[in-house]
Motif scaffolding. Structure first.
Motif, PDB file in Angstrom:
ATOM      1  N   VAL A 106      -5.167  12.547  11.980  1.00 56.21           N
ATOM      2  CA  VAL A 106      -3.584  12.639  12.142  1.00 56.21           C
ATOM      3  C   VAL A 106      -3.371  12.496  13.475  1.00 56.21           C
ATOM      4  CG1 VAL A 106      -1.614  13.919  11.668  1.00 56.21           C
ATOM      5  CG2 VAL A 106      -3.270  13.800   9.792  1.00 56.21           C
ATOM      6  N   ALA A 107      -4.110  13.455  14.219  1.00 59.08           N
ATOM      7  CA  ALA A 107      -3.662  13.168  15.966  1.00 59.08           C
ATOM      8  C   ALA A 107      -3.666  11.858  16.450  1.00 59.08           C
ATOM      9  CB  ALA A 107      -4.377  14.356  16.296  1.00 59.08           C
ATOM     10  N   GLU A 108      -4.853  11.065  15.934  1.00 56.80           N
ATOM     11  CA  GLU A 108      -4.941   9.586  16.413  1.00 56.80           C
ATOM     12  C   GLU A 108      -3.811   8.842  16.070  1.00 56.80           C
ATOM     13  OE1 GLU A 108      -8.595   8.009  15.211  1.00 56.80           O
ATOM     14  OE2 GLU A 108      -9.927   9.418  16.269  1.00 56.80           O
ATOM     15  N   ALA A 109      -3.335   9.046  14.955  1.00 56.29           N
ATOM     16  CA  ALA A 109      -2.299   8.092  14.356  1.00 56.29           C
ATOM     17  C   ALA A 109      -0.957   8.472  15.165  1.00 56.29           C
ATOM     18  CB  ALA A 109      -2.240   8.310  12.896  1.00 56.29           C
ATOM     19  N   GLY A 161     -11.630  10.256   6.050  1.00 57.23           N
ATOM     20  CA  GLY A 161     -11.041  11.284   5.453  1.00 57.23           C
ATOM     21  C   GLY A 161      -9.436  11.575   5.875  1.00 57.23           C
ATOM     22  N   LEU A 162      -8.946  10.392   6.386  1.00 60.09           N
ATOM     23  CA  LEU A 162      -7.504  10.219   6.557  1.00 60.09           C
ATOM     24  C   LEU A 162      -6.765   9.973   5.238  1.00 60.09           C
ATOM     25  CD1 LEU A 162      -5.075  10.551   8.687  1.00 60.09           C
ATOM     26  CD2 LEU A 162      -5.685   8.186   9.052  1.00 60.09           C
ATOM     27  N   SER A 163      -5.496  10.660   4.980  1.00 64.86           N
ATOM     28  CA  SER A 163      -4.827  10.198   3.752  1.00 64.86           C
ATOM     29  C   SER A 163      -3.541   9.949   4.104  1.00 64.86           C
ATOM     30  CB  SER A 163      -5.067  11.040   2.830  1.00 64.86           C
ATOM     31  OG  SER A 163      -4.389  10.716   1.452  1.00 64.86           O
ATOM     32  N   GLY A 164      -2.764   8.927   3.410  1.00 68.47           N
ATOM     33  CA  GLY A 164      -1.441   8.755   3.636  1.00 68.47           C
ATOM     34  C   GLY A 164      -0.630   8.384   2.384  1.00 68.47           C
ATOM     35  N   HIS A 165       0.544   8.885   2.417  1.00 69.53           N
ATOM     36  CA  HIS A 165       1.349   8.886   1.269  1.00 69.53           C
ATOM     37  C   HIS A 165       2.845   8.432   1.659  1.00 69.53           C
ATOM     38  CE1 HIS A 165      -1.638  11.432   0.319  1.00 69.53           C
ATOM     39  NE2 HIS A 165      -1.484  12.206   1.570  1.00 69.53           N
ATOM     40  N   SER A 185       0.709  -1.136  -0.140  1.00 71.00           N
ATOM     41  CA  SER A 185      -0.108  -0.207   0.175  1.00 71.00           C
ATOM     42  C   SER A 185       0.953   1.233  -0.105  1.00 71.00           C
ATOM     43  CB  SER A 185      -0.831   0.070   1.107  1.00 71.00           C
ATOM     44  OG  SER A 185      -1.967  -1.022   1.258  1.00 71.00           O
ATOM     45  N   ALA A 186       0.912   1.770  -1.081  1.00 71.04           N
ATOM     46  CA  ALA A 186       1.695   3.062  -1.253  1.00 71.04           C
ATOM     47  C   ALA A 186       1.020   4.385  -0.929  1.00 71.04           C
ATOM     48  CB  ALA A 186       2.431   3.103  -2.837  1.00 71.04           C
ATOM     49  N   ASP A 187      -0.161   4.565  -1.121  1.00 65.93           N
ATOM     50  CA  ASP A 187      -0.940   5.886  -1.141  1.00 65.93           C
ATOM     51  C   ASP A 187      -2.291   5.456  -0.769  1.00 65.93           C
ATOM     52  OD1 ASP A 187      -0.222   8.924  -1.826  1.00 65.93           O
ATOM     53  OD2 ASP A 187      -2.136   8.626  -2.308  1.00 65.93           O
ATOM     54  N   GLY A 188      -2.969   6.552  -0.348  1.00 71.18           N
ATOM     55  CA  GLY A 188      -4.577   6.082  -0.052  1.00 71.18           C
ATOM     56  C   GLY A 188      -5.557   7.027   0.880  1.00 71.18           C
ATOM     57  N   ILE A 189      -6.743   6.548   1.024  1.00 69.47           N
ATOM     58  CA  ILE A 189      -7.585   7.577   1.674  1.00 69.47           C
ATOM     59  C   ILE A 189      -8.426   6.804   2.399  1.00 69.47           C
ATOM     60  CG2 ILE A 189      -8.959   8.037  -0.313  1.00 69.47           C
ATOM     61  CD1 ILE A 189      -9.916  10.518   1.055  1.00 69.47           C
ATOM     62  N   ASN A 190      -9.105   6.987   3.638  1.00 69.12           N
ATOM     63  CA  ASN A 190     -10.097   6.142   4.178  1.00 69.12           C
ATOM     64  C   ASN A 190     -11.195   6.981   4.350  1.00 69.12           C
ATOM     65  OD1 ASN A 190     -10.171   7.956   6.560  1.00 69.12           O
ATOM     66  ND2 ASN A 190      -9.047   6.236   7.792  1.00 69.12           N
ATOM     67  N   GLU A 191     -12.599   6.297   4.661  1.00 65.82           N
ATOM     68  CA  GLU A 191     -13.802   6.880   4.595  1.00 65.82           C
ATOM     69  C   GLU A 191     -13.791   8.000   5.660  1.00 65.82           C
ATOM     70  OE1 GLU A 191     -16.927   3.830   5.321  1.00 65.82           O
ATOM     71  OE2 GLU A 191     -15.407   2.802   6.824  1.00 65.82           O
ATOM     72  N   LEU A 195       6.593   8.637   5.963  1.00 65.35           N
ATOM     73  CA  LEU A 195       5.281   8.682   5.753  1.00 65.35           C
ATOM     74  C   LEU A 195       4.495  10.073   6.014  1.00 65.35           C
ATOM     75  CD1 LEU A 195       2.460   7.140   5.341  1.00 65.35           C
ATOM     76  CD2 LEU A 195       2.619   6.847   7.812  1.00 65.35           C
ATOM     77  N   ALA A 196       3.964  10.731   4.973  1.00 62.25           N
ATOM     78  CA  ALA A 196       2.882  11.809   5.296  1.00 62.25           C
ATOM     79  C   ALA A 196       1.384  11.445   5.541  1.00 62.25           C
ATOM     80  CB  ALA A 196       3.123  12.926   4.145  1.00 62.25           C
ATOM     81  N   LEU A 197       0.909  12.124   6.474  1.00 60.99           N
ATOM     82  CA  LEU A 197      -0.339  11.992   6.922  1.00 60.99           C
ATOM     83  C   LEU A 197      -1.097  13.334   6.773  1.00 60.99           C
ATOM     84  CD1 LEU A 197      -0.146   9.618  10.005  1.00 60.99           C
ATOM     85  CD2 LEU A 197      -0.620   8.853   7.584  1.00 60.99           C
ATOM     86  N   ASP A 198      -2.541  13.149   6.232  1.00 63.46           N
ATOM     87  CA  ASP A 198      -3.160  14.423   6.285  1.00 63.46           C
ATOM     88  C   ASP A 198      -4.465  14.098   6.367  1.00 63.46           C
ATOM     89  OD1 ASP A 198      -3.498  13.805   3.346  1.00 63.46           O
ATOM     90  OD2 ASP A 198      -1.416  14.399   3.566  1.00 63.46           O
TER      91      ASP A 198
END
Length: 341
Positions: free
Chosen positions: A112-115, A73-77, A65-71, A142-145
């Motif tokens: 992001v804060a939870e992660a 609204g958290l996204s990671g790269h 898993s290289a990039d994505g978004i969850n339902e 890893l970037a998170l937003d």
């Protein structure tokens, strides 16, 4: 190798874009992964979970898993950072393989804060892997937003977890590590210095250029304008196809770009070799627990005459579950390859 830009105030929407830069085609496909899927750490199976949130991810070779978004609204790269060093294994800390690192975050957290809180509290380790197809051990950060506009950059330097967490951290590229990138940025026009905006594809130059143009984006009046605007920044930071310079045989080029609308849950994908833009609206997908894992086979569908374009949420198909590479399987593949050679 790769650039990520967060736009937290696109007229009420939070948008993030990323370029995937690599030296060869990663055979990327999109996957729709429902809630309730059971996974483990990919190392020894000591950490296991059921996905709390459904997600859409862009994979590398359907094993990572290289990039994505969850339902939520958290996204990671996942991006490359040559200085990454995950340290010697400490059995008292949880561990995640590189292939499952991002997926764990998307499965389990809404913000992001939870992660970041979980990573800081557990001091989770990352287990490096060797790509069985190339023999290369990736060095990653890893970037998170998220949909609130929050941001974090997660790096492992000299074995230590560094979680750079602040809403102002809107740009990320590669080397040097993030704190040094911020210091370099201060030397340029508009950021405290007098150097002109640089134009090369070096990661530190892309960092400055992306920050410069992201800060000047005009307010969009529609979702389409917002996506087009952030894509224009990503294209400015992209790496063109080129013959590698002498002594640099592994020079990267941008092979695809994505934009995630974290507010409206839209995930946009553009290949640089099969240039039709497609997108997925998570609200159109069945991400309920018990739903099948579905794959959008970009490798075949984008290669068709005329290809596919626009909203492709209905074109995902069941081709079995996503099997992320585990370290035991990786070791088996490496041993088999060694025997053949």
């Amino acid at each position: 190798m790769c650039t990520r830009v967060l736009w937290p105030d696109a007229n009420g929407s939070v948008l993030t874009g990323r370029n995937m830069d690599f030296r060869f085609d990663l055979q990327t496909n999109l996957w729709a992964l429902p809630r309730g899927v059971k996974r483990d750490d990919g190392v020894a199976g000591e950490l296991s979970w059921s996905a709390k949130y459904g997600s859409v991810v862009a994979t590398a070779m359907d094993i990572f898993s290289a990039d994505g978004i969850n339902e939520a609204g958290l996204s990671g790269h996942i991006l490359w950072l040559a200085e990454s060093n995950y340290g010697a294994r400490d059995e008292s800390r949880p561990v995640l393989s590189q292939a499952v690192w991002l997926q764990y975050i998307l499965d389990n957290f809404a913000t992001v804060a939870e992660a970041v809180d979980w990573m800081n509290q557990t001091q989770v380790q990352i287990a490096p892997m060797v790509d069985p197809t190339s023999g290369v051990e990736p060095a990653l950060h890893l970037a998170l937003d998220d949909a609130t506009g929050d941001s974090a950059i997660i790096e492992y330097i000299d074995g230590k977890l560094n979680a750079h967490h602040d809403r102002s951290y809107t740009v990320m590229t590669n080397s040097p590590p993030f704190d040094q990138q911020l210091e370099l940025l201060k030397g340029y026009e508009g950021f405290g210095g007098d150097k002109p905006i640089p134009g090369s594809t070096v990661a530190s130059d892309r960092f400055v250029r992306a920050a410069h143009y992201a800060a000047r984006l005009p307010e969009p009046s529609t979702q389409l304008q917002g996506i087009a605007a952030i894509l224009s920044v990503m294209r400015n930071a992209a790496q063109p196809f080129r013959t590698p310079d002498e002594g640099k045989p592994d020079a990267s080029q941008t092979i695809w770009q994505v934009v995630a609308d974290l507010t409206n849950k839209r995930y946009v994908y553009e290949s640089t070799t099969r240039p039709n833009i497609v997108w997925v609206d998570l609200t159109d997908l069945d991400l309920r627990e018990g739903a099948p894992q579905l794959k959008l086979d970009l490798q075949s569908k984008l290669a068709l005459q005329g290809g596919i374009a626009g909203n492709v949420s209905s074109q995902f198909a069941d081709s079995g579950p996503l099997n992320l590479l585990t370290i035991p399987v990786m070791n088996e593949l490496l041993a088999a390859a060694k025997k053949k050679s």
